[in-house]
Motif scaffolding. Structure first.
Motif, PDB file in Angstrom:
ATOM      1  N   VAL A  15       1.038   8.493  -3.636  1.00 39.35           N
ATOM      2  CA  VAL A  15       0.889   7.566  -2.541  1.00 39.35           C
ATOM      3  C   VAL A  15       0.533   6.210  -3.120  1.00 39.35           C
ATOM      4  CG1 VAL A  15       0.334   9.224  -0.764  1.00 39.35           C
ATOM      5  CG2 VAL A  15      -1.473   8.471  -2.249  1.00 39.35           C
ATOM      6  N   GLY A  17       0.858   1.780  -3.386  1.00 38.74           N
ATOM      7  CA  GLY A  17       0.967   0.600  -2.558  1.00 38.74           C
ATOM      8  C   GLY A  17       0.540  -0.662  -3.247  1.00 38.74           C
ATOM      9  N   GLY A 265      -1.103   6.057   1.100  1.00 40.31           N
ATOM     10  CA  GLY A 265      -0.515   4.912   0.429  1.00 40.31           C
ATOM     11  C   GLY A 265      -1.547   3.972  -0.141  1.00 40.31           C
ATOM     12  N   ARG A 289       4.400   4.177  -1.204  1.00 41.75           N
ATOM     13  CA  ARG A 289       4.189   5.335  -2.060  1.00 41.75           C
ATOM     14  C   ARG A 289       4.754   5.173  -3.464  1.00 41.75           C
ATOM     15  NH1 ARG A 289       5.352  10.896   1.064  1.00 41.75           N
ATOM     16  NH2 ARG A 289       4.062  11.605  -0.674  1.00 41.75           N
ATOM     17  N   TRP A 304       4.948   4.418   3.295  1.00 45.26           N
ATOM     18  CA  TRP A 304       4.097   5.588   3.546  1.00 45.26           C
ATOM     19  C   TRP A 304       4.776   6.623   4.434  1.00 45.26           C
ATOM     20  CZ3 TRP A 304       2.378   6.917   8.475  1.00 45.26           C
ATOM     21  CH2 TRP A 304       2.663   5.977   9.474  1.00 45.26           C
TER      22      TRP A 304
END
Length: 313
Positions: A15, A17, A265, A289, A304
């Motif tokens: 996950v 970001g 995320g 992700r 996400w």
């Protein structure tokens, strides 16, 4: 270390970001998807404008970024107690994954498993290393080499990169988790790899020579907090080195105020050069992700919720 422990670590690593508070307005354009649901990604590989994902449900997803198309196929044949782990692609276009910890398997785009190779020792990682594959064997005897490379069926392997298993003051399972290596995709001169608790990369060239690169602007998280969290704030979650040798990094960053922590995320996207100089970092409006591809100042992310999103830096 059990496969459940390893899967938990990879779930957290998958996950990814991007983030920077107060940065200029950021473009965020949904291109297509979703290409997957709320499920575990256990490996990914990238070649040109195509990305492949292996899933915890023993499937492979192929994503064509230019045509905005994707396909999903079940990996087969597998026995009921067999599950795949990781994904690697060689320069020759072969794709490989682990079945359990002691079988290396070659797979096709349609999910067919066309070759199995028994491994002498338990493995916890496989990555594409050009003509060879890069492996991580579960070795808890520091300062052993963390990674080794060799052809898929080769009996002889060699140490690859300067990464070493670390001696840490934790339980055996925690030490294994913190020594689990992740490696990102590359179209450039070096391949990026990292440990889950460190805000730095090990960049390794095609000869196997490597150097460490500290990345400014990434949060440092105590190992104890990382181990205790279901969605830890990892300094680095995914990396892609472009053909122009720009280093794109996804990290956890910090979620906006009021954002539910259960939403998967991370929030930080940053671009560096090979000397670690920061070009720009931004905060995303939604968590992401993985990095699926880059071109010039454009980054394609797996959001996400499985959508493919274009971001410009």
């Amino acid at each position: 270390m059990s496969m459940d422990v390893i899967r938990s670590i990879v779930l957290a690593a998958a996950v990814a970001g991007c983030a920077r508070h107060g940065s200029p307005a950021l473009s965020w354009e949904v291109k297509f998807g979703p290409v997957l649901g709320n499920e575990l990604i256990v490996g990914h590989a990238i070649a040109g404008r195509t990305a492949w994902l292996t899933m915890g449900g023993d499937a492979i997803i192929q994503v064509d970024l230019d045509s905005a198309r994707f396909t999903r196929a079940a990996l087969h044949p597998l026995h009921p107690d067999e599950h795949v782990w990781g994904l690697a692609r060689t320069n020759a276009g072969e794709m490989w994954t682990l079945i359990g910890r002691t079988t290396l398997a070659q797979i096709e785009d349609d999910g067919g498993i066309v070759r199995r190779i028994a491994l002498d020792e338990p493995h916890v990682g496989v990555f594409g290393g050009g003509k060879e594959l890069v492996f991580q064997i579960m070795n808890l005897h520091p300062p052993a080499a963390a990674l080794e490379a060799g052809p898929p069926g080769g009996a002889t392997r060699h140490s690859w990169s300067g990464m070493r298993i670390r001696d840490l003051p934790f339980t055996r399972g925690a030490v294994a988790a913190l020594n689990l290596v992740s490696c990102g995709a590359t179209a450039g001169a070096v391949m990026p790899c990292w440990f889950p608790d460190q805000p730095s990369l090990t960049l390794t060239d095609r000869s196997g020579a490597s150097r460490d690169l500290t990345l400014d602007g990434l949060p440092v998280v105590a190992p104890e907090l990382l181990l205790a969290s279901d969605n830890p704030r990892r300094p680095i979650r995914d990396v892609l080195v472009s053909g122009a040798n720009a280093v794109w990094v996804l990290g956890s960053g910090e979620s906006p105020a009021g954002e539910a922590s259960a939403r998967p995320g991370g929030w930080l996207l940053a671009r560096y050069d090979l000397d670690g100089r920061l070009f720009r970092r931004v905060q995303l409006p939604e968590p992401a992700r993985l990095i699926l591809g880059v071109r010039d100042d454009t980054c394609l992310l797996l959001a996400w919720d499985g959508r493919v999103v274009e971001v410009r830096l």
